[in-house]
Design an enzyme around this catalytic site. Structure first.
Site, PDB file in Angstrom:
ATOM      1  N   TRP A 369      10.908  -6.578   2.773  1.00  0.00           N
ATOM      2  CA  TRP A 369      10.850  -5.763   3.983  1.00  0.00           C
ATOM      3  C   TRP A 369       9.449  -5.216   4.222  1.00  0.00           C
ATOM      4  CZ3 TRP A 369      10.986  -0.027   4.170  1.00  0.00           C
ATOM      5  CH2 TRP A 369      10.680   0.548   2.933  1.00  0.00           C
ATOM      6  N   ASP A 370       8.583  -5.302   3.193  1.00  0.00           N
ATOM      7  CA  ASP A 370       7.201  -4.845   3.319  1.00  0.00           C
ATOM      8  C   ASP A 370       6.542  -5.416   4.568  1.00  0.00           C
ATOM      9  OD1 ASP A 370       8.150  -4.746   0.693  1.00  0.00           O
ATOM     10  OD2 ASP A 370       6.175  -5.018  -0.200  1.00  0.00           O
ATOM     11  N   GLU A 496      14.659   3.023  -4.134  1.00  0.00           N
ATOM     12  CA  GLU A 496      15.476   2.219  -5.044  1.00  0.00           C
ATOM     13  C   GLU A 496      15.899   2.988  -6.293  1.00  0.00           C
ATOM     14  OE1 GLU A 496      12.941  -1.134  -5.572  1.00  0.00           O
ATOM     15  OE2 GLU A 496      12.943  -1.554  -3.420  1.00  0.00           O
ATOM     16  N   LYS A 600      11.742   7.246  -5.778  1.00  0.00           N
ATOM     17  CA  LYS A 600      10.732   6.257  -6.144  1.00  0.00           C
ATOM     18  C   LYS A 600       9.640   6.169  -5.085  1.00  0.00           C
ATOM     19  CE  LYS A 600      10.147   1.305  -7.115  1.00  0.00           C
ATOM     20  NZ  LYS A 600      10.806  -0.023  -7.129  1.00  0.00           N
ATOM     21  N   GLN A 601      10.053   6.138  -3.821  1.00  0.00           N
ATOM     22  CA  GLN A 601       9.114   5.948  -2.718  1.00  0.00           C
ATOM     23  C   GLN A 601       9.688   6.591  -1.469  1.00  0.00           C
ATOM     24  OE1 GLN A 601      10.110   1.778  -3.386  1.00  0.00           O
ATOM     25  NE2 GLN A 601       9.891   1.471  -1.186  1.00  0.00           N
TER      26      GLN A 601
END
Length: 794
Positions: A369-370, A496, A600-601
């Site tokens: 998806w980046d 995630e 995580k992000q």
């Protein structure tokens, strides 16, 4: 000079800080793999790591063709329905970079003899990698070697090298061997699951030809059945006594040039390299394709290729350049980042943009998806044709996505979490199959492209098809509960460390937009909608689901939980977590991560950026502060989003810090894995942090809005972008912003909520200062490195 491991080189900068180039003034043998990634050249179709010309020493050899891969079994500890059984791994194809050199029979090798000078320079305006070496052999013979390498942005199949050798003080016998090498030995893999699964000898020879100064090798892969061809041809200038021989075998093609050089004489070899591959075309067809590409390159000539490359990049930078005064590292990094983003997608032409581009084998060469969420925004506003090609590739894989949805018992399309050719290759379902948000991410990239270009043909032929199939997915994946609320349960959002959760806010907001826009687009093109089987009832069901979408909110804390019940979980004990235990996924079981408040992000914070209209200003401030205390940035994708939102909520110095982290991730090897390839999406964040962050750029609904403000460490920011046929330049200082129409029709813009028309005359508007807010805190030990030191210690 040359530096070897153990000499304290890690703490010294690898590269000089210059605005338009990446220059390595001395060779660091212990950092070869990192610099090979940094100095990689690509056009989106062919990618070449920055290995030394002679091939050895190396950190990791690498030459890649976009979407050329080998299949491998994808084992699972326990089998279950719906798990993918085959993986796909990018492979190192035939290496055409190699030019070996012998000086009076001594191999030129920087590990032996004496290196007096060694410099490499990546020129982001010329699109070339230049190397200068002065070396004395163990037999005390000194030569100068200069090479210039390029991968053509105008002739898609072509790369070229100009290689020159000259003696320094006495005559020498010179032998140069220009090679094509298949099935190179590769270094062993790592335990880190982010690293590549390396396959040995994946290519089977089918044909080899040597004729004059031309050599061709043809191979096919053992399992995936793909066929490729590589060829080389040469222009050689040297003394009259120079001799030339060619030979070939199934895995090696070689042209050998032998001569004697007196002081003042020079051997010059121009090597043209061409590649082609196909899953369907015959061996003779690929053979002829490569011969044709070489003929075209030779006709253009070395000087012509350089000129075409410079013209292409001049046009790109005219509509894409970013100027930064006050932070020289960021100035260099943003141009480096944009150069590599362009290289990743410029000539991909309906093939994917992998997470590493074509710079290394990390993540097995997969696209995630980046691409749509972080890379395509840069291309959409600077090189929109490349963005369209990347989305057209997704559309080409749509039938496979529809098959995957059927397998999962869903309607519409389920795009793969990671893939090369469109099949799902994720072996871990909580972070793969359950991350359905990728479907809305792809649709959102379609909408962003259409808004920026008004490309009606694309909307009819590609856009509506993608939006319809993804809307059908959301309608079947979610459900109306007894109260009529639309819920999307059991999914994984961008974070995630929180898997298989109910009603992830980011996912639900993105799905809501997907559903709304699919219904609107179907109304605009009833003939296409009819062909896709969309009727009024189905479109109404999409609108109903969007209107009833559940967006959780925690009244007690005054923030949005990342997902339903997230804020009720125990917080991760950051104070007790050792610094060397990051990233957490390599040191703690996922079970422990999944049931704690640790991020995580950026997830909810990413929703603040991409779905900002869904939040009030105060909600953004509170949400950002809350999630700053939980986000550990174990993903390189996070810092850019935190930079953008930090700037929006007035935390300008913190935004500057995060900008440095995302922009310098590979130049400084912050994650210690640049050896596997560059972090293309993180590098795209250099542009996003500056343009969307400090420029405050937001676009949608035919409106282009800016809310610029600069941190103390940047005195001036200027950027160029394209929108709806206009090319504009925005120049920001601490007190004002100037808007200039460089070409195209006049355009209406917004500046801090004020609408104005930009025509032939530039417009300058003031920037009001905003009151300082308390700085949020990060998890212990996870604060970003500061970009600016002030008297108070920041």
């Amino acid at each position: 000079m040359i530096e070897r491991e153990g000499q304290g080189v890690i703490d010294r900068p690898l590269f000089t800080v210059e605005p338009w180039c990446i220059r390595e003034p001395e060779l660091r043998l212990d950092r070869l793999a990192q610099t090979e990634s940094v100095f990689a050249l690509s056009n989106g179709h062919v990618g070449m790591r920055g290995n030394l010309d002679e091939g050895e020493p190396h950190g990791m050899p690498g030459t890649y063709l976009n979407s050329f891969y080998e299949q491998r079994p994808l084992p699972h500890a326990e089998t279950a329905y719906g798990y993918p059984e085959q993986g796909q791994t990018v492979i190192n194809v035939t290496n055409g970079k190699v030019i070996r050199l012998l000086v009076d029979d001594e191999p030129f090798d920087v590990r032996y003899g004496r290196v007096h000078h060694h410099e490499r320079n990546l020129d982001m305006r010329a699109g070339t990698l230049t190397r200068h070496v002065e070396w004395t052999s163990p037999a005390d013979k000194t030569v100068k070697v200069t090479s210039v390498r390029m991968v053509s942005l105008t002739q898609r199949a072509v790369a070229a090298i100009c290689y020159e050798v000259e003696p320094v003080d006495e005559a020498v016998r010179i032998v140069a061997q220009s090679e094509l090498v298949a099935n190179e030995a590769l270094p062993g893999g790592a335990k880190d699951p982010r690293a590549s699964a390396i396959l040995e000898s994946p290519l089977v020879g089918e044909e080899h030809v040597a004729n004059g100064t031309k050599v061709l090798l043809l191979h096919r892969t053992r399992q995936s059945g793909l066929r490729m061809a590589a060829g080389m041809s040469h222009d050689i200038q040297g003394p009259e006594s120079t001799t030339i021989d060619t030979e070939s075998s199934k895995d090696v093609g070689r042209l050998t040039v032998a001569t004697r050089l007196e002081p003042g004489q020079k051997l010059r070899i121009v090597k043209y390299i061409a590649y082609g591959w196909s899953s369907q075309r015959s061996r003779p067809a690929l053979h002829d394709q490569v011969v044709g590409a070489l003929a075209g390159a030779r006709r253009t000539g070395w000087g012509g290729l350089l000129s075409e490359q410079r013209d292409y990049l001049d046009e790109f930078w005219e509509g894409a350049d970013v100027e930064v005064d006050g932070d020289a590292e960021i100035q260099q990094a943003v141009r480096f980042s944009m150069f590599h983003v362009l290289q990743a997608g410029a000539r991909a032409e309906r093939r994917m943009i992998p997470a590493k581009g074509l710079t290394g084998p990390g993540y097995d060469g997969h696209a995630f998806w980046d691409t749509e969420t972080f890379v395509l925004p840069v291309l959409t506003y600077t090189s929109p044709g490349a963005a369209a090609d990347a989305l057209a590739w997704r559309h080409m894989t749509l039938p496979l996505a529809c098959e995957r949805a059927v397998q999962l018992g869903l309607e519409g399309a389920t795009f793969p979490w990671r893939t090369i050719r469109g099949q799902e290759c994720s072996g871990y379902w909580p972070a793969g199959t359950a991350a359905f948000h990728i479907n809305a991410d792809i649709s959102d990239a379609v909408l962003r492209y259409l808004d920026a270009t008004e490309d009606v043909q694309f909307e009819r032929e590609i856009g509506l098809d993608i939006l319809v199939q993804t809307a059908r997915l959301w309608r079947s994946l979610g459900h109306h509960d007894v109260g009529g609320v639309f819920r999307i349960d059991g999914v994984t959002g961008p974070d995630e460390y929180s898997a298989v959760v109910d009603n992830n806010v980011y996912t639900n907001l993105m799905a809501r937009r997907n559903l709304q826009e699919a219904a609107e687009m179907a109304m605009r093109h009833p003939d296409v909608a009819d062909r896709l089987g969309v009727d009024a009832e189905e479109a109404a069901s999409w609108r109903d689901a969007a209107a009833a979408m559940l967006i959780p909110y925690d009244e007690r804390l005054g923030v949005h939980p990342q997902s339903e019940s997230f804020t009720h979980h125990a917080r991760w004990d950051f104070a007790a977590t050792k610094p060397d235990h990051y990233p957490l996924l390599l040191n703690y079981p996922y079970f422990d991560l999944y049931r704690k408040q640790v991020v995580k992000q950026a997830d909810l914070v990413l929703a603040l950026h991409l779905c900002g209209e869904a939040f009030t200003e105060e909600e953004k401030v509170r949400n950002f502060a809350y999630y700053e205390g939980l986000t550990v940035r174990d993903s390189s994708l996070s810092a850019q989003t935190q930079a953008v939102v930090a700037a929006e909520v007035g935390q300008l110095e913190l935004a500057h810090d995060y900008l440095g982290e995302t922009a310098l991730v590979d130049l400084h090897d912050l994650n210690r894995n640049t050896r596997d390839g560059l972090h293309i999406a993180s590098m795209a964040g250099a542009w996003s942090g500056l343009v969307a962050g400090f420029g405050g750029m937001r676009a949608g609904g035919g409106q282009l809005r800016f809310a610029p403000r600069l941190p103390g460490g940047i005195s001036r920011l200027a950027f160029r972008m394209r929108y709806r046929g206009s090319r504009i330049k925005v120049t920001v200082t601490s007190d004002s912003a100037a808007y200039e129409l460089m070409d195209g029709p006049g355009i209406k813009l917004w500046h801090h909520g004020e609408l104005f028309t930009l025509g032939d005359e530039p417009v300058e508007l003031p920037i009001e200062q905003i009151p300082a807010r308390p700085a949020p805190t990060q998890p212990t030990g996870r604060e970003p490195a500061p970009r600016r030191i002030d008297p108070h210690g920041r």
